[in-house]
Write a protein that holds these residues in place. Structure first.
Motif, mmCIF file in Angstrom:
data_model
loop_
_atom_site.group_PDB
_atom_site.id
_atom_site.type_symbol
_atom_site.label_atom_id
_atom_site.label_comp_id
_atom_site.label_asym_id
_atom_site.label_seq_id
_atom_site.Cartn_x
_atom_site.Cartn_y
_atom_site.Cartn_z
ATOM 1 N N LYS A 1 0.881 -1.161 0.000
ATOM 2 C CA LYS A 1 0.000 0.000 0.000
ATOM 3 C C LYS A 1 0.921 1.214 0.000
ATOM 4 O O LYS A 1 1.956 1.222 0.685
ATOM 5 C CB LYS A 1 -0.903 0.035 1.236
ATOM 6 C CG LYS A 1 -1.955 -1.034 1.270
ATOM 7 C CD LYS A 1 -3.075 -0.699 0.321
ATOM 8 C CE LYS A 1 -4.177 -1.750 0.413
ATOM 9 N NZ LYS A 1 -4.949 -1.788 -0.819
ATOM 10 N N GLN B 117 -2.634 7.646 -5.359
ATOM 11 C CA GLN B 117 -3.824 7.883 -4.555
ATOM 12 C C GLN B 117 -3.692 7.119 -3.238
ATOM 13 O O GLN B 117 -3.117 6.031 -3.213
ATOM 14 C CB GLN B 117 -5.080 7.362 -5.281
ATOM 15 C CG GLN B 117 -5.301 7.943 -6.661
ATOM 16 C CD GLN B 117 -5.750 9.379 -6.628
ATOM 17 O OE1 GLN B 117 -6.442 9.795 -5.694
ATOM 18 N NE2 GLN B 117 -5.354 10.158 -7.614
ATOM 19 N N SER B 118 -4.272 7.661 -2.197
ATOM 20 C CA SER B 118 -4.303 6.949 -0.914
ATOM 21 C C SER B 118 -4.931 5.577 -1.117
ATOM 22 O O SER B 118 -5.909 5.439 -1.849
ATOM 23 C CB SER B 118 -5.131 7.725 0.107
ATOM 24 O OG SER B 118 -4.472 8.904 0.468
ATOM 25 N N GLY B 119 -4.343 4.568 -0.486
ATOM 26 C CA GLY B 119 -4.892 3.221 -0.546
ATOM 27 C C GLY B 119 -4.479 2.410 -1.754
ATOM 28 O O GLY B 119 -4.774 1.219 -1.819
ATOM 29 N N GLU C 224 5.814 4.906 4.834
ATOM 30 C CA GLU C 224 6.250 4.712 6.226
ATOM 31 C C GLU C 224 7.597 3.980 6.282
ATOM 32 O O GLU C 224 8.479 4.354 7.065
ATOM 33 C CB GLU C 224 5.185 3.947 7.011
ATOM 34 C CG GLU C 224 5.451 3.865 8.491
ATOM 35 C CD GLU C 224 5.489 5.213 9.208
ATOM 36 O OE1 GLU C 224 6.224 5.306 10.214
ATOM 37 O OE2 GLU C 224 4.810 6.162 8.771
ATOM 38 N N SER D 160 1.087 14.289 7.046
ATOM 39 C CA SER D 160 0.257 13.093 6.867
ATOM 40 C C SER D 160 0.707 12.366 5.608
ATOM 41 O O SER D 160 1.370 12.946 4.745
ATOM 42 C CB SER D 160 -1.214 13.488 6.736
ATOM 43 O OG SER D 160 -1.407 14.200 5.518
ATOM 44 N N THR D 161 0.342 11.105 5.492
ATOM 45 C CA THR D 161 0.701 10.381 4.257
ATOM 46 C C THR D 161 0.018 11.024 3.056
ATOM 47 O O THR D 161 0.579 11.031 1.969
ATOM 48 C CB THR D 161 0.353 8.881 4.339
ATOM 49 O OG1 THR D 161 -1.005 8.727 4.729
ATOM 50 C CG2 THR D 161 1.256 8.153 5.295
ATOM 51 N N GLU D 162 -1.165 11.602 3.243
ATOM 52 C CA GLU D 162 -1.836 12.289 2.141
ATOM 53 C C GLU D 162 -1.002 13.477 1.662
ATOM 54 O O GLU D 162 -0.911 13.737 0.462
ATOM 55 C CB GLU D 162 -3.243 12.755 2.538
ATOM 56 C CG GLU D 162 -4.245 11.631 2.691
ATOM 57 C CD GLU D 162 -4.115 10.850 4.008
ATOM 58 O OE1 GLU D 162 -3.440 11.341 4.951
ATOM 59 O OE2 GLU D 162 -4.671 9.743 4.085
ATOM 60 N N GLU D 163 -0.391 14.195 2.596
ATOM 61 C CA GLU D 163 0.475 15.313 2.210
ATOM 62 C C GLU D 163 1.708 14.811 1.459
ATOM 63 O O GLU D 163 2.136 15.428 0.479
ATOM 64 C CB GLU D 163 0.903 16.109 3.442
ATOM 65 C CG GLU D 163 -0.207 16.943 4.040
ATOM 66 C CD GLU D 163 0.197 17.606 5.345
ATOM 67 O OE1 GLU D 163 0.102 18.834 5.425
ATOM 68 O OE2 GLU D 163 0.611 16.878 6.288
ATOM 69 N N GLU E 208 0.774 3.983 1.450
ATOM 70 C CA GLU E 208 1.021 4.500 2.803
ATOM 71 C C GLU E 208 2.072 3.672 3.535
ATOM 72 O O GLU E 208 2.907 4.225 4.263
ATOM 73 C CB GLU E 208 -0.278 4.513 3.635
ATOM 74 C CG GLU E 208 -1.319 5.498 3.153
ATOM 75 C CD GLU E 208 -2.246 4.944 2.066
ATOM 76 O OE1 GLU E 208 -3.223 5.624 1.747
ATOM 77 O OE2 GLU E 208 -1.986 3.833 1.534
ATOM 78 N N ILE F 183 1.899 12.052 -0.299
ATOM 79 C CA ILE F 183 1.424 11.628 -1.626
ATOM 80 C C ILE F 183 1.273 12.847 -2.530
ATOM 81 O O ILE F 183 1.652 12.811 -3.706
ATOM 82 C CB ILE F 183 0.104 10.829 -1.508
ATOM 83 C CG1 ILE F 183 0.384 9.470 -0.856
ATOM 84 C CG2 ILE F 183 -0.565 10.664 -2.874
ATOM 85 C CD1 ILE F 183 -0.867 8.697 -0.447
ATOM 86 N N ARG F 184 0.758 13.936 -1.977
ATOM 87 C CA ARG F 184 0.639 15.177 -2.762
ATOM 88 C C ARG F 184 2.027 15.656 -3.203
ATOM 89 O O ARG F 184 2.217 16.097 -4.339
ATOM 90 C CB ARG F 184 -0.081 16.249 -1.942
ATOM 91 C CG ARG F 184 -0.648 17.359 -2.794
ATOM 92 C CD ARG F 184 -1.573 18.268 -2.025
ATOM 93 N NE ARG F 184 -0.796 19.157 -1.170
ATOM 94 C CZ ARG F 184 -0.995 19.333 0.126
ATOM 95 N NH1 ARG F 184 -1.946 18.699 0.755
ATOM 96 N NH2 ARG F 184 -0.239 20.165 0.813
#
Length: 117
Positions: free
Chosen positions: A12, A42-44, A18, A96-99, A14, A101-102
């Protein structure tokens, strides 16, 4: 999630972020592959950490058989992925992982680091 890093397997996004944040797999040589026609991470989503391509006699890139069989394409070179993750967490340790990914998507599109400050 296993805390061990291994190549030739799916993660994944994320989980891979990590592991890279924790400096795992830094001595490995790999490339990150994504499904064909993936524009943005994308997340996930699942990404494949596989062997790096080789080159034929005409200097054409030859992807590993596993990557071809799985219908994947190049996503990120190891050093670019690691650099983006490292810079993101250096700028903002609480990112965050979303940040992140961005940040990775920004780097892929603009060949520059996104400022998280």
């Amino acid at each position: 999630m296993s805390s061990d890093f291994a190549t030739n397997r799916f993660y994944k996004i994320e989980d891979l972020i990590e592991l890279v944040k924790e400096k795992k797999g830094r001595d490995a040589i790999y490339m990150i592959y994504v499904p064909v026609d993936t524009d943005d991470l994308q997340s996930g989503m699942d990404v494949y950490v596989g062997d790096v391509p080789s080159f034929d006699d005409d200097d054409n890139e030859v992807f590993p058989e596993s990557v071809i069989a799985l219908g994947l394409e190049r996503g990120y070179m190891q050093e670019h992925f690691e650099d983006v993750v490292d810079v993101a967490y250096k700028q903002k340790p609480t990112a965050s992982t979303e940040e992140v990914i961005r940040c990775l998507n920004h780097y892929a599109q603009h060949d520059s680091f996104l400022d998280l400050h």
